[in-house]
Design a protein around this motif. Sequence first.
Motif, short mmCIF file in Angstrom:
data_model
loop_
_atom_site.label_atom_id
_atom_site.label_comp_id
_atom_site.label_asym_id
_atom_site.label_seq_id
_atom_site.Cartn_x
_atom_site.Cartn_y
_atom_site.Cartn_z
N ALA A 61 10.04 -0.71 32.45
CA ALA A 61 10.16 -0.85 30.99
C ALA A 61 11.47 -1.52 30.59
O ALA A 61 11.50 -2.36 29.69
CB ALA A 61 10.03 0.50 30.30
N LYS A 65 11.99 -5.01 28.30
CA LYS A 65 12.86 -5.09 27.12
C LYS A 65 13.95 -6.14 27.29
O LYS A 65 14.26 -6.88 26.36
CB LYS A 65 13.46 -3.71 26.82
CG LYS A 65 12.43 -2.72 26.33
CD LYS A 65 13.01 -1.35 26.13
CE LYS A 65 11.92 -0.36 25.74
NZ LYS A 65 12.40 1.01 25.65
N LEU A 88 5.83 -0.87 26.83
CA LEU A 88 6.58 -0.94 25.58
C LEU A 88 6.07 0.04 24.54
O LEU A 88 6.79 0.41 23.62
CB LEU A 88 6.54 -2.36 25.01
CG LEU A 88 7.36 -3.36 25.80
CD1 LEU A 88 7.14 -4.76 25.26
CD2 LEU A 88 8.83 -3.01 25.78
N GLU A 90 5.09 1.72 21.48
CA GLU A 90 5.29 1.38 20.07
C GLU A 90 6.66 0.76 19.82
O GLU A 90 7.12 0.74 18.69
CB GLU A 90 5.08 2.63 19.21
CG GLU A 90 3.65 3.14 19.28
CD GLU A 90 3.43 4.40 18.46
OE1 GLU A 90 4.25 4.69 17.57
OE2 GLU A 90 2.43 5.07 18.71
N HIS A 91 7.30 0.24 20.84
CA HIS A 91 8.59 -0.44 20.71
C HIS A 91 8.48 -1.56 19.67
O HIS A 91 7.51 -2.31 19.65
CB HIS A 91 9.00 -1.04 22.06
CG HIS A 91 10.20 -1.91 22.03
ND1 HIS A 91 11.47 -1.40 21.94
CD2 HIS A 91 10.33 -3.25 22.08
CE1 HIS A 91 12.33 -2.40 21.94
NE2 HIS A 91 11.66 -3.53 22.02
N LYS A 92 9.45 -1.68 18.80
CA LYS A 92 9.43 -2.71 17.77
C LYS A 92 9.93 -4.03 18.35
O LYS A 92 10.88 -4.07 19.12
CB LYS A 92 10.32 -2.31 16.58
CG LYS A 92 9.86 -1.04 15.91
CD LYS A 92 8.50 -1.22 15.27
CE LYS A 92 8.05 0.05 14.60
NZ LYS A 92 6.64 0.15 14.42
N TYR A 93 9.29 -5.10 17.97
CA TYR A 93 9.64 -6.43 18.44
C TYR A 93 10.47 -7.07 17.33
O TYR A 93 9.93 -7.55 16.35
CB TYR A 93 8.38 -7.25 18.72
CG TYR A 93 7.44 -6.49 19.64
CD1 TYR A 93 7.62 -6.52 21.00
CD2 TYR A 93 6.40 -5.72 19.12
CE1 TYR A 93 6.79 -5.80 21.84
CE2 TYR A 93 5.57 -5.00 19.95
CZ TYR A 93 5.77 -5.04 21.31
OH TYR A 93 4.96 -4.33 22.14
#
Length: 131
Positions: A61, A65, A88, A90-93
């Motif tokens: 991971a 990132k 990822l 719900e990681h924000k892009y």
Amino acid sequence: LVSLLLPNIPSSKKAIPPILLDYYGDDYFLQEGDIEKVERILDRVTAIVIGPGLGRKQESAGLVKRVLRIGKERDIPVVVDADALYLLGEHKYDGGFVVLTPHIGEFVRISGYMKDEVLKEPIRCALEFAK
């Protein structure tokens, strides 16, 4: 020309023509510690695809990132697919040119929408999520 970075899995060695192969990880998965080797390849690319064959180990991971961050810093488009989407979550892009390519199950997982809602109104859900 396509360059591939793959974990050190015997089956992938048989499936990939050596001319396309740039680096095998030192282990059965790529991880954040591999970023220096990854960056050498990123110096000469015009786009990045990350995810297929990556594996779902949490150690990977951080690599995903970092690749997203490098893509943003160097203005390189990044396509995020398969295992990278899983890692990822719900990681924000935040910024950069990122294209997500989820199937319905992956989209439900990362977006928080209910499957029935996505099936009924996929375009609305995708547009709202993209904001």
